[in-house]
Design a protein around this motif. Structure first.
Motif, PDB file in Angstrom:
ATOM      1  N   LEU A  30       0.824  -1.201   0.000  1.00 50.99           N
ATOM      2  CA  LEU A  30       0.000   0.000   0.000  1.00 50.99           C
ATOM      3  C   LEU A  30       0.863   1.257   0.000  1.00 50.99           C
ATOM      4  CD1 LEU A  30      -2.847   1.154   0.163  1.00 50.99           C
ATOM      5  CD2 LEU A  30      -2.712   1.016   2.641  1.00 50.99           C
ATOM      6  N   LYS A  31       1.911   1.248   0.799  1.00 51.05           N
ATOM      7  CA  LYS A  31       2.792   2.429   0.849  1.00 51.05           C
ATOM      8  C   LYS A  31       3.462   2.654  -0.505  1.00 51.05           C
ATOM      9  CE  LYS A  31       3.693   2.500   5.773  1.00 51.05           C
ATOM     10  NZ  LYS A  31       4.603   2.140   6.849  1.00 51.05           N
ATOM     11  N   ARG A  32       3.843   1.541  -1.138  1.00 48.86           N
ATOM     12  CA  ARG A  32       4.454   1.664  -2.469  1.00 48.86           C
ATOM     13  C   ARG A  32       3.453   2.270  -3.459  1.00 48.86           C
ATOM     14  NH1 ARG A  32       5.956  -3.663  -4.511  1.00 48.86           N
ATOM     15  NH2 ARG A  32       5.489  -4.341  -2.418  1.00 48.86           N
ATOM     16  N   LEU A  33       2.218   1.796  -3.363  1.00 49.68           N
ATOM     17  CA  LEU A  33       1.183   2.299  -4.262  1.00 49.68           C
ATOM     18  C   LEU A  33       0.993   3.810  -4.072  1.00 49.68           C
ATOM     19  CD1 LEU A  33      -1.253   1.837  -6.179  1.00 49.68           C
ATOM     20  CD2 LEU A  33      -2.627   1.453  -4.150  1.00 49.68           C
ATOM     21  N   LEU A  34       1.019   4.234  -2.807  1.00 51.06           N
ATOM     22  CA  LEU A  34       0.736   5.636  -2.509  1.00 51.06           C
ATOM     23  C   LEU A  34       1.878   6.577  -2.889  1.00 51.06           C
ATOM     24  CD1 LEU A  34      -0.996   5.148   0.952  1.00 51.06           C
ATOM     25  CD2 LEU A  34      -2.085   6.007  -1.116  1.00 51.06           C
TER      26      LEU A  34
END
Ligand SMILES: Nc1ncnc2c1ncn2[C@@H]1O[C@H](COP(=O)(O)OP(=O)(O)OP(=O)(O)O)[C@@H](O)[C@H]1O
Length: 476
Positions: free
Chosen positions: A233-237
């Motif tokens: 999720l952090k990578r996506l954001l």
């Protein structure tokens, strides 16, 4: 096998009256600088004063000039005429392009709020992924996709020659091969995805987010608390797309330590700095009384303790929350904790032989079968992992047993002291293993703000009882 009497089990118990008009906030444990221009609750919403009495504002009026006529008409046809509180508060911010954290109870209408914004932004004539909605489970993804497709369908598509916008469900457990061909041939306008499948597509460059204008993360608190999802999720954001180039919308029923979360949103650049926190009080009918109990025991006594409680409580319909299987346990070839507990319950007592199971590793057909059994009118005993139960409404539930407490240090009173999404539940039991020190953390985050020293957890229950008076006064 050790059995406990009900009085021994209820070493610490209290009852909370729930006032539906009160926002139950988690107390501040640490100081985080207040983010700029955030935090609106339904009682103190600033500046969005509608031109007329908000109670008579229609969804059509709210959406006018932002959402296409056929979408509004479709919404009205299915009965979305008057906006819910969260829609009323959030839509003006969403339509203005601001990043938003939608913080309102399950069933309050957050999905429709973000879908209307998504549909106001996307251009169905463009062949590019323009909106991405990330959900934690396949079930929730299917529900969101269904509503999005229903709203997006344009009945005059043939006459006008204009394409309807397309919605792809990119969900774990599906056939990704088909999705790859679809993405290659003609990218959909909106993608609803679980993070696992989404990251596979992103890593292999089948999907690109450079044209994505809106990113929605539903059940965001859960996604950030799940060790499996959080790094993706952090990578996506931050890596796969940038908050500067998109509108970011987070939705959740509960956001423990929301001030900290908002601070992180800005600091980590998950959102822009002027993110708005739309916080709406509970609207669902809640039980007038919720009875909480702690059972403190040795790890080896947990199963018999649960069995004894079930026998004493005789719950109408109950959910037992169990932790997910750890990677270490998977590698060792051990059975998941859910399966072990189901086997124990089935073999221990004839009355509990009919136990249902809901866990994330089940395939689609197994989950669908499990859910259709449960949704047939109550009388169930369900063993579930938290993630698997997300997005599933089981309003007949009368008892919740938090058999395992997640090891995550961010657990808060909100998640474990409130009835979660189970509006008619009236009893909530938390199991505490003497070896763990989480009881201290849990009680510290309750509104009592009275610390129980972690040493008391491992000691005799009498020590815990000394604190009981304080806890009885705790407003949950
Ligand atoms: N304005 C409205 N008028 C009438 N019904 C509505 C309206 N908005 C949403 N609903 C209905 O209310 C129900 C709950 O809405 P929704 O699923 O959007 O809630 P939610 O807050 O997203 O819940 P969750 O946290 O479970 O995702 C749905 O059946 C939906 O169709």
């Amino acid at each position: 096998m050790a059995y406990f009497s009900a009085t021994q089990l209820q070493t610490l118990s209290w009852t909370s009256s729930i006032n539906p008009n009160v926002t139950y906030r988690t107390p501040k444990l640490l100081f985080y600088p207040k983010p700029l221009r955030v935090s609106f609750s339904s009682s103190n919403v600033e500046t969005t004063t509608p031109t007329k009495d908000s109670s008579t504002t229609t969804l059509r009026e709210l959406c006018y000039g932002h959402v296409q006529e056929h979408v509004i008409r479709r919404a009205e046809e299915v009965g979305y005429v008057i906006p819910t509180e969260v829609q009323l508060q959030a839509l003006p911010f969403l339509f203005s392009g601001r990043d938003c954290v939608l913080h309102a109870q399950t069933g309050s209408g957050k999905t429709l709020a973000y879908l209307l914004q998504v549909l106001s932004v996307v251009d169905s004539q463009r062949s590019a992924v323009q909106a991405l909605i990330v959900v934690p489970t396949r079930e929730l993804g299917m529900q969101v996709t269904k509503v999005a497709r229903m709203l997006a369908a344009n009945p005059s598509e043939h006459e006008s020659g204009l394409k309807s916008c397309t919605v792809m469900a990119l969900l774990d457990g599906g056939m990704l091969k088909r999705h790859k061909s679809w993405l290659k041939a003609e990218p959909p306008t909106i993608v609803v995805a679980t993070i696992g499948s989404l990251c596979q597509m992103l890593e292999k460059h089948f999907l690109k987010l450079d044209t994505c204008q809106v990113l929605v993360v539903d059940e965001v608190d859960f996604m950030f608390n799940s060790s499996k999802e959080v790094s993706s999720l952090k990578r996506l954001l931050t890596s796969y797309s940038s908050s500067k180039n998109r509108q970011t919308i987070f939705a959740s029923a509960s956001i423990p330590q929301h001030r900290r979360f908002l601070y992180d949103c800005m600091q980590q650049k998950w959102t822009r700095a002027d993110v708005v926190h739309v916080h709406v009080n509970s609207v669902e009918p809640m039980p007038s009384c919720l009875h909480h109990r702690f059972g403190v025991c040795n790890r080896t006594d947990k199963n018999p303790m649960l069995l004894s409680l079930l026998q004493t409580d005789s719950p109408g319909s109950a959910i037992i929350f169990v932790s997910e299987q750890s990677e270490k346990s998977k590698k060792a070839g051990s059975s998941p904790p859910t399966t072990l507990l189901v086997d124990f319950l089935k073999s221990s007592c004839g009355r509990f032989s009919d136990v249902s199971l809901l866990e994330e590793d089940m395939n689609f057909n197994q989950r669908a079968a499990s859910l259709s059994e449960l949704q047939g009118g109550g009388g169930y005993l369900l063993v579930a992992t938290d993630i698997a139960a997300r997005g599933v409404d089981l309003p007949e539930t009368t008892h919740i047993y938090n058999f395992d407490i997640p090891k995550d240090a961010n657990i808060t009173s909100r998640e474990y002291f409130s009835p979660l999404a189970l509006s008619s539940s009236n009893s909530c039991v938390i199991f505490q293993v003497k070896e763990d020190i989480l009881l201290n953390k849990l009680l510290t985050t309750s509104n009592s703000q009275k610390k129980i020293q972690s040493s008391s957890v491992g000691e005799d229950a009498v020590h815990v009882r000394k604190q009981r008076k304080d806890l009885n006064n705790a407003a949950i």
